[in-house]
Each structure stands twice: as structure tokens, then as C-alpha cells.
Write a protein that holds these residues in place. Structure first.
Motif, PDB file in Angstrom:
ATOM      1  N   TYR A 142       2.076 -10.194   4.263  1.00  0.00           N
ATOM      2  CA  TYR A 142       1.787 -11.590   4.684  1.00  0.00           C
ATOM      3  C   TYR A 142       2.108 -12.523   3.769  1.00  0.00           C
ATOM      4  CZ  TYR A 142      -0.150  -9.442   8.919  1.00  0.00           C
ATOM      5  OH  TYR A 142      -0.280  -8.364  10.004  1.00  0.00           O
ATOM      6  N   PRO A 143       3.502 -13.366   3.626  1.00  0.00           N
ATOM      7  CA  PRO A 143       3.834 -14.074   2.619  1.00  0.00           C
ATOM      8  C   PRO A 143       2.916 -15.288   2.484  1.00  0.00           C
ATOM      9  CG  PRO A 143       5.383 -13.952   4.101  1.00  0.00           C
ATOM     10  CD  PRO A 143       4.424 -13.005   4.633  1.00  0.00           C
ATOM     11  N   ARG A 160      11.129  -6.477  16.145  1.00  0.00           N
ATOM     12  CA  ARG A 160      11.812  -5.892  15.390  1.00  0.00           C
ATOM     13  C   ARG A 160      12.636  -6.725  14.306  1.00  0.00           C
ATOM     14  NH1 ARG A 160      11.658  -0.854  14.374  1.00  0.00           N
ATOM     15  NH2 ARG A 160      13.772  -0.656  13.575  1.00  0.00           N
ATOM     16  N   MET A 161      13.191  -7.604  15.160  1.00  0.00           N
ATOM     17  CA  MET A 161      13.987  -8.589  13.945  1.00  0.00           C
ATOM     18  C   MET A 161      13.089  -9.422  13.017  1.00  0.00           C
ATOM     19  SD  MET A 161      16.402 -11.768  14.900  1.00  0.00           S
ATOM     20  CE  MET A 161      15.047 -12.864  15.120  1.00  0.00           C
ATOM     21  N   THR A 200       8.744  -4.717   4.654  1.00  0.00           N
ATOM     22  CA  THR A 200       8.458  -3.301   4.171  1.00  0.00           C
ATOM     23  C   THR A 200       7.384  -2.834   5.079  1.00  0.00           C
ATOM     24  OG1 THR A 200       9.639  -3.136   2.171  1.00  0.00           O
ATOM     25  CG2 THR A 200       8.274  -1.362   2.751  1.00  0.00           C
ATOM     26  N   VAL A 201       8.016  -2.070   6.444  1.00  0.00           N
ATOM     27  CA  VAL A 201       6.498  -1.821   7.174  1.00  0.00           C
ATOM     28  C   VAL A 201       6.827   0.000   7.146  1.00  0.00           C
ATOM     29  CG1 VAL A 201       5.673  -1.441   9.596  1.00  0.00           C
ATOM     30  CG2 VAL A 201       6.886  -3.389   8.768  1.00  0.00           C
ATOM     31  N   ASN A 202       6.212   0.573   6.371  1.00  0.00           N
ATOM     32  CA  ASN A 202       6.067   2.049   6.337  1.00  0.00           C
ATOM     33  C   ASN A 202       4.983   2.677   6.856  1.00  0.00           C
ATOM     34  OD1 ASN A 202       3.818   1.787   4.464  1.00  0.00           O
ATOM     35  ND2 ASN A 202       4.992   2.048   2.772  1.00  0.00           N
ATOM     36  N   THR A 249      10.920   1.639   7.141  1.00  0.00           N
ATOM     37  CA  THR A 249      11.109   2.307   5.958  1.00  0.00           C
ATOM     38  C   THR A 249      10.296   3.321   5.925  1.00  0.00           C
ATOM     39  OG1 THR A 249      10.796  -0.072   5.084  1.00  0.00           O
ATOM     40  CG2 THR A 249      10.593   1.707   3.455  1.00  0.00           C
ATOM     41  N   PRO A 250      10.980   4.593   5.485  1.00  0.00           N
ATOM     42  CA  PRO A 250      10.211   5.809   5.291  1.00  0.00           C
ATOM     43  C   PRO A 250       9.334   5.802   4.562  1.00  0.00           C
ATOM     44  CG  PRO A 250      12.684   6.022   4.884  1.00  0.00           C
ATOM     45  CD  PRO A 250      12.444   4.742   4.800  1.00  0.00           C
TER      46      PRO A 250
END
Length: 134
Positions: free
Chosen positions: A45-46, A81-82, A88-90, A132-133
Motif C-alpha cells: 500500500y503506497p 486484476r488491472m 507484486t502479489v505473491n 507473481t510466483p
């Protein structure tokens, strides 16, 4: 006596059945309390103030579950999703998100059938955001 045609009675939405805006306000506020204290998830969360993110999630969930369409009126189509693509959601972020959401859902003490319906959606939504893996 006039017969009411089948299918013409208004059906309560999930939003209404679980308590309306207050329920979603409590859910999302409790969730973001967990996010604020989670260094790994907080990094996604920026904004320094989590208030705007809290409002966006609350308005999205309210709309998704049959409440007012304020989210779309203010922000357009959700395109989840956009909107999450730049982050980065791993698997670790997914797990942390669900851990904090689980705590928030549990505090609502919903009827078990409503709790399951909400939780099943949240699990699905969390899995669909992974980009992201790892």
C-alpha cells in the motif's frame, strides 16, 4: 384478494441480509487494522494513510454484494486484476491478506451460511489477485 405474481416480491440482497453498510464498514476497518501492523502486506500500500484504500475496498464490497453502486460511480468498472497489476502479489501476500480478512470476518459473527458465502468469495478473490510466483 389479488394474487401477487411469482417472482415479483423484492428479494433482499446479501448486503441487506448481513446488516448493510455498517457490516462492511466494520469488516474492512478491522481488516486494515491488521494490514497496518503487517510489514510485508503494508508494503503493498503506497499511500501513507490507509484510509483511501479502506474506503475503496469498502465501497467495492458494498457494491459487489448488492449495495449502492458508489464504487463504479466514483471509479468506473472495478477491473481488479488491472488495478492490482502494478503490485507484486505473491503467495505470501495472498496468505497475509486472507489471514487479516479471516480475523475481520470472524469478528462479524455472521450467520454461518452468510459467513461461508462471504469467505468463499474472499478466498476466490485473493487467489485471482496473485500475479507473481513465490
Amino acid at each position: 384478494m389479488t394474487e401477487i405474481p411469482r417472482g415479483t416480491l423484492p428479494q433482499a440482497t446479501f448486503f441487506e441480509l448481513v446488516g448493510g453498510e455498517d457490516t462492511f464498514r466494520r469488516l474492512v476497518h478491522r481488516f486494515y487494522q491488521g494490514v497496518a501492523d503487517d510489514p510485508e502486506l503494508r508494503a503493498l500500500y503506497p499511500e501513507e494513510d490507509l484510509g483511501p484504500a479502506e474506503e475503496r475496498l469498502r465501497l467495492f464490497l458494498i457494491q459487489y454484494w448488492g449495495g449502492p453502486r458508489t464504487y463504479s460511480d466514483e471509479r468506473g468498472h472495478p477491473r481488479l486484476r488491472m488495478r492490482h497489476g502494478p503490485f507484486t502479489v505473491n503467495q505470501a501476500a495472498h496468505d497475509a491478506w486472507l489471514r487479516h480478512m479471516r480475523d475481520a470476518v470472524d469478528e462479524l459473527a455472521l450467520d454461518p451460511a452468510h459467513e461461508k458465502q462471504l469467505w468463499d468469495y474472499l478466498v476466490y478473490a485473493a487467489a485471482s489477485m496473485v500475479n507473481t510466483p513465490g
